[in-house]
Design a protein around this motif. Structure first.
Motif, PDB file in Angstrom:
ATOM      1  N   LYS A 240       0.749  -1.264   0.110  1.00  0.00           N
ATOM      2  CA  LYS A 240       0.130  -0.144   0.042  1.00  0.00           C
ATOM      3  C   LYS A 240       0.781   1.196  -0.103  1.00  0.00           C
ATOM      4  CE  LYS A 240      -1.640   3.007   2.752  1.00  0.00           C
ATOM      5  NZ  LYS A 240      -1.256   3.448   4.226  1.00  0.00           N
ATOM      6  N   ASP A 241       1.957   1.190   0.675  1.00  0.00           N
ATOM      7  CA  ASP A 241       2.685   2.441   1.041  1.00  0.00           C
ATOM      8  C   ASP A 241       3.243   2.994  -0.390  1.00  0.00           C
ATOM      9  OD1 ASP A 241       2.171   2.532   3.622  1.00  0.00           O
ATOM     10  OD2 ASP A 241       4.220   1.401   4.064  1.00  0.00           O
ATOM     11  N   TRP A 242       4.052   1.990  -1.311  1.00  0.00           N
ATOM     12  CA  TRP A 242       4.510   2.574  -2.342  1.00  0.00           C
ATOM     13  C   TRP A 242       3.627   2.645  -3.698  1.00  0.00           C
ATOM     14  CZ3 TRP A 242       3.988  -0.920  -6.256  1.00  0.00           C
ATOM     15  CH2 TRP A 242       3.908  -2.417  -6.040  1.00  0.00           C
ATOM     16  N   LYS A 243       2.482   1.608  -3.307  1.00  0.00           N
ATOM     17  CA  LYS A 243       1.351   2.061  -4.468  1.00  0.00           C
ATOM     18  C   LYS A 243       0.805   3.494  -4.103  1.00  0.00           C
ATOM     19  CE  LYS A 243      -0.013  -2.463  -5.306  1.00  0.00           C
ATOM     20  NZ  LYS A 243      -1.160  -3.627  -5.213  1.00  0.00           N
ATOM     21  N   LEU A 244       0.439   3.918  -2.723  1.00  0.00           N
ATOM     22  CA  LEU A 244      -0.194   5.162  -2.718  1.00  0.00           C
ATOM     23  C   LEU A 244       0.707   6.164  -3.130  1.00  0.00           C
ATOM     24  CD1 LEU A 244      -2.696   6.498  -1.405  1.00  0.00           C
ATOM     25  CD2 LEU A 244      -1.510   6.572   0.840  1.00  0.00           C
TER      26      LEU A 244
ATOM     27  N   ARG B 251       8.440  -4.156  -3.631  1.00  0.00           N
ATOM     28  CA  ARG B 251       8.029  -3.601  -5.029  1.00  0.00           C
ATOM     29  C   ARG B 251       8.503  -4.927  -6.039  1.00  0.00           C
ATOM     30  NH1 ARG B 251       9.256   2.284  -7.100  1.00  0.00           N
ATOM     31  NH2 ARG B 251       8.137   1.333  -8.722  1.00  0.00           N
ATOM     32  N   SER B 252       9.339  -5.612  -5.682  1.00  0.00           N
ATOM     33  CA  SER B 252       9.702  -6.900  -6.416  1.00  0.00           C
ATOM     34  C   SER B 252       8.558  -7.639  -6.681  1.00  0.00           C
ATOM     35  CB  SER B 252      10.816  -7.633  -5.869  1.00  0.00           C
ATOM     36  OG  SER B 252      10.404  -8.385  -4.832  1.00  0.00           O
ATOM     37  N   GLY B 253       7.544  -7.656  -5.706  1.00  0.00           N
ATOM     38  CA  GLY B 253       6.355  -8.563  -5.827  1.00  0.00           C
ATOM     39  C   GLY B 253       6.805  -9.971  -5.295  1.00  0.00           C
ATOM     40  N   ARG B 254       7.760 -10.250  -4.840  1.00  0.00           N
ATOM     41  CA  ARG B 254       8.184 -11.648  -4.735  1.00  0.00           C
ATOM     42  C   ARG B 254       8.457 -12.221  -3.171  1.00  0.00           C
ATOM     43  NH1 ARG B 254       7.568 -11.713  -9.585  1.00  0.00           N
ATOM     44  NH2 ARG B 254       5.730 -12.707  -8.696  1.00  0.00           N
ATOM     45  N   ALA B 255       7.865 -11.223  -2.465  1.00  0.00           N
ATOM     46  CA  ALA B 255       8.043 -11.671  -0.905  1.00  0.00           C
ATOM     47  C   ALA B 255       7.342 -12.809  -0.478  1.00  0.00           C
ATOM     48  CB  ALA B 255       7.457 -10.366  -0.082  1.00  0.00           C
ATOM     49  N   ARG B 256       7.927 -13.534   0.395  1.00  0.00           N
ATOM     50  CA  ARG B 256       7.215 -14.826   0.969  1.00  0.00           C
ATOM     51  C   ARG B 256       6.853 -14.629   2.322  1.00  0.00           C
ATOM     52  NH1 ARG B 256      11.004 -19.185   1.180  1.00  0.00           N
ATOM     53  NH2 ARG B 256       9.332 -20.840   0.295  1.00  0.00           N
ATOM     54  N   GLY B 257       5.646 -14.115   2.871  1.00  0.00           N
ATOM     55  CA  GLY B 257       5.244 -13.606   4.052  1.00  0.00           C
ATOM     56  C   GLY B 257       5.736 -11.989   4.070  1.00  0.00           C
ATOM     57  N   LYS B 258       5.793 -11.861   5.211  1.00  0.00           N
ATOM     58  CA  LYS B 258       6.009 -10.194   5.497  1.00  0.00           C
ATOM     59  C   LYS B 258       7.435  -9.897   5.506  1.00  0.00           C
ATOM     60  CE  LYS B 258       3.684  -7.791   6.682  1.00  0.00           C
ATOM     61  NZ  LYS B 258       2.874  -6.548   5.966  1.00  0.00           N
ATOM     62  N   ILE B 259       7.658  -8.368   4.852  1.00  0.00           N
ATOM     63  CA  ILE B 259       8.840  -7.800   5.302  1.00  0.00           C
ATOM     64  C   ILE B 259       8.680  -6.891   6.581  1.00  0.00           C
ATOM     65  CG2 ILE B 259      10.468  -6.122   4.141  1.00  0.00           C
ATOM     66  CD1 ILE B 259       8.844  -6.999   1.192  1.00  0.00           C
ATOM     67  N   VAL B 260       9.760  -7.147   7.352  1.00  0.00           N
ATOM     68  CA  VAL B 260       9.675  -6.267   8.563  1.00  0.00           C
ATOM     69  C   VAL B 260      10.773  -5.434   8.932  1.00  0.00           C
ATOM     70  CG1 VAL B 260       9.260  -6.500  11.041  1.00  0.00           C
ATOM     71  CG2 VAL B 260       8.243  -8.066   9.596  1.00  0.00           C
ATOM     72  N   ILE B 261      10.604  -4.350   9.582  1.00  0.00           N
ATOM     73  CA  ILE B 261      11.770  -3.332   9.777  1.00  0.00           C
ATOM     74  C   ILE B 261      11.777  -3.234  11.431  1.00  0.00           C
ATOM     75  CG2 ILE B 261      12.301  -1.169   9.885  1.00  0.00           C
ATOM     76  CD1 ILE B 261      11.192  -0.616   7.008  1.00  0.00           C
ATOM     77  N   ALA B 262      13.005  -3.916  11.736  1.00  0.00           N
ATOM     78  CA  ALA B 262      13.146  -3.716  13.268  1.00  0.00           C
ATOM     79  C   ALA B 262      13.794  -2.218  13.532  1.00  0.00           C
ATOM     80  CB  ALA B 262      14.493  -4.849  13.583  1.00  0.00           C
TER      81      ALA B 262
ATOM     82  N   GLU C 243      17.747   1.020   6.646  1.00  0.00           N
ATOM     83  CA  GLU C 243      17.734   0.193   5.349  1.00  0.00           C
ATOM     84  C   GLU C 243      16.277   0.046   4.727  1.00  0.00           C
ATOM     85  OE1 GLU C 243      21.041  -3.144   6.645  1.00  0.00           O
ATOM     86  OE2 GLU C 243      18.848  -3.607   7.030  1.00  0.00           O
ATOM     87  N   ALA C 244      15.440   1.011   5.334  1.00  0.00           N
ATOM     88  CA  ALA C 244      13.906   1.133   4.888  1.00  0.00           C
ATOM     89  C   ALA C 244      13.932   1.356   3.264  1.00  0.00           C
ATOM     90  CB  ALA C 244      13.209   2.547   5.271  1.00  0.00           C
ATOM     91  N   GLN C 245      14.656   1.810   2.568  1.00  0.00           N
ATOM     92  CA  GLN C 245      14.639   1.971   1.151  1.00  0.00           C
ATOM     93  C   GLN C 245      14.765   0.697   0.581  1.00  0.00           C
ATOM     94  OE1 GLN C 245      14.788   4.958  -0.695  1.00  0.00           O
ATOM     95  NE2 GLN C 245      14.353   3.897  -2.764  1.00  0.00           N
ATOM     96  N   GLN C 246      15.501  -0.312   0.964  1.00  0.00           N
ATOM     97  CA  GLN C 246      15.821  -1.575   0.486  1.00  0.00           C
ATOM     98  C   GLN C 246      14.480  -2.531   0.809  1.00  0.00           C
ATOM     99  OE1 GLN C 246      19.596  -1.024   2.520  1.00  0.00           O
ATOM    100  NE2 GLN C 246      20.080  -3.173   1.655  1.00  0.00           N
ATOM    101  N   ALA C 247      13.983  -2.233   1.993  1.00  0.00           N
ATOM    102  CA  ALA C 247      12.908  -2.996   2.277  1.00  0.00           C
ATOM    103  C   ALA C 247      11.673  -2.606   1.357  1.00  0.00           C
ATOM    104  CB  ALA C 247      12.377  -2.765   3.735  1.00  0.00           C
ATOM    105  N   TYR C 248      11.591  -1.473   0.983  1.00  0.00           N
ATOM    106  CA  TYR C 248      10.602  -1.124  -0.156  1.00  0.00           C
ATOM    107  C   TYR C 248      10.808  -1.716  -1.298  1.00  0.00           C
ATOM    108  CZ  TYR C 248       7.584   1.072   3.459  1.00  0.00           C
ATOM    109  OH  TYR C 248       6.730   1.109   4.624  1.00  0.00           O
ATOM    110  N   GLU C 249      12.324  -1.682  -1.717  1.00  0.00           N
ATOM    111  CA  GLU C 249      12.566  -2.231  -3.016  1.00  0.00           C
ATOM    112  C   GLU C 249      12.058  -3.664  -2.971  1.00  0.00           C
ATOM    113  OE1 GLU C 249      16.290  -1.100  -3.747  1.00  0.00           O
ATOM    114  OE2 GLU C 249      15.641   1.093  -3.669  1.00  0.00           O
TER     115      GLU C 249
END
Ligand SMILES: NC(=O)c1ccc[n+]([C@@H]2O[C@H](COP(=O)([O-])OP(=O)(O)OC[C@H]3O[C@@H](n4cnc5c(N)ncnc54)[C@H](OP(=O)(O)O)[C@@H]3O)[C@@H](O)[C@H]2O)c1
Length: 330
Positions: free
Chosen positions: A53-57, A315-326, A306-312
């Motif tokens: 949603k974030d990058w789509k918005l 955007r790849s559309g290939r995540a298996r489950g969730k991407i999380v930021i500690a 590393e938030a920029q990498q997390a959003y990249e």
């Protein structure tokens, strides 16, 4: 109190998004610590999670908003949080300072990619006792989308459910929750994710790379009581051959074009989902997590810087489950 101590108390580390669309840059900077309103709590954020949603918005704003509008609506990233309450709004009841909570708010104000965030208490719940911040932060948006989509599609004991996109953020919860609701679950994913989707409890798995499963041969006709399209690529028409006569079609296509929205609203049993966060829904998922019946599948973990990498990755559309930021280390 020295000036530097006052500055520490008022400012916090946060991701400052700059620009719109594909050129958005997410850099670590400083922002004023937010102040809780009457029904809010201030949360020290330990972990946040990434949602498409974030990058789509952000892309939508890039296309739609005039330059002045862009200045008035600053891009905000981060809806999900898990952390510890450090301050209560004047009207808050039922929560205490020190409570470990998780939740999300889609109202463009929470901005959880930061050391602190304010959030309305109707949007949070106490974290499941046996769950860490990373696993809890993964839940609110994706887990509640799964629960609310299944509920909207009348998922229940003995119903057959097809989940298209079973390996992603929403889908990985949807498979597990549908099982908890007593459904017979079929997940659609690619070859590399078959084992994952089976391990989440799917009774059957369809590999979407093996052929067009939406057009089964006459002898193999399937009739699902609910087709839950988590990818937001499909329509009731493209899945017509998969639906039982009174079957439900639910899509996560939250921001559909008005024409499609009208089309879907005219069709019985078809609807688009718009997730909302509610304490009761978080508690329901939390109880399943405490019982070990639902877990968060973590695709990858990044630091705040590393938030920029997390959003990249998202955007790849290939995540298996969730991407999380500690947000806090550890
Ligand atoms: N309306 C709402 O309230 C709402 C709420 C939440 C999410 N959403 C929307 O729902 C969508 C999914 O969200 P998400 O967080 O689950 O996304 P996600 O985690 O980024 O989804 C990635 C997953 O989708 C799978 N996938 C991609 N193409 C597929 C296909 N053709 N068939 C089956 N699986 C496929 C990928 O597996 P492979 O790599 O194997 O292809 C990957 O595991 C997004 O568009 C999001 O914006 C809407």
């Amino acid at each position: 109190m020295s000036l530097s101590t006052i500055a520490l108390a008022v400012f916090m580390k946060a991701i400052i998004p700059e620009g719109f669309g594909p050129s958005v840059r997410l850099t670590l900077g400083e922002r004023k610590r937010p102040v809780p309103g009457k029904n809010d709590v201030l949360v020290k954020v330990h972990a946040a999670s990434v949602n498409p949603k974030d990058w789509k918005l952000n892309l939508t704003l890039a296309r739609a908003a005039p330059p002045l509008g862009r200045r008035l609506i600053p891009p905000l990233f981060g809806d999900d949080l898990a952390g510890e309450i450090v301050q209560l709004g004047a009207g808050v009841e039922g929560f205490e300072v020190g409570d470990r909570v998780y939740g999300m708010d889609m109202r463009l104000r929470t901005a959880t990619l930061a050391e602190y965030a304010v959030i309305d208490t109707r949007r949070i719940a106490l974290m499941p006792a046996n769950t860490g911040f990373i696993e809890a932060a993964a839940v609110p948006l994706a887990g509640q989308t799964a629960l609310q989509g299944l509920r909207k599609g009348q998922a229940g004991p003995g119903r057959s459910v097809l989940i298209i996109g079973a390996s992603g953020g929403v889908g990985s919860y949807a498979v597990q929750i549908a099982r908890q609701l007593g459904c017979h679950v079929t997940g659609v994913c690619s070859t590399r994710n078959i084992e994952l989707v089976q391990s989440l409890g799917a009774d059957a798995v369809i590999d979407y790379t093996a052929g067009d499963y939406r057009q089964p041969a006459p002898g193999q006709r399937r009739a699902f009581d609910l087709v839950f399209d988590v990818t937001a690529y499909e329509t009731p028409a493209s899945c017509g051959a998969l639906l039982a006569p009174a079957g439900y079609f639910i899509s996560t296509m939250g921001h559909a074009r008005p024409a499609l929205r009208t089309l879907l609203s005219r069709r019985r049993n078809a609807s688009l989902l718009r997730v909302e966060s509610w304490t009761a829904d978080l508690q329901t998922i939390g109880e399943w997590m405490t019982a070990g019946a639902v877990r968060s599948v973590i695709d990858s973990r990044f630091t705040l810087a590393e938030a920029q990498q997390a959003y990249e990755r998202s955007r790849s559309g290939r995540a298996r489950g969730k991407i999380v930021i500690a947000v806090t280390p550890g």
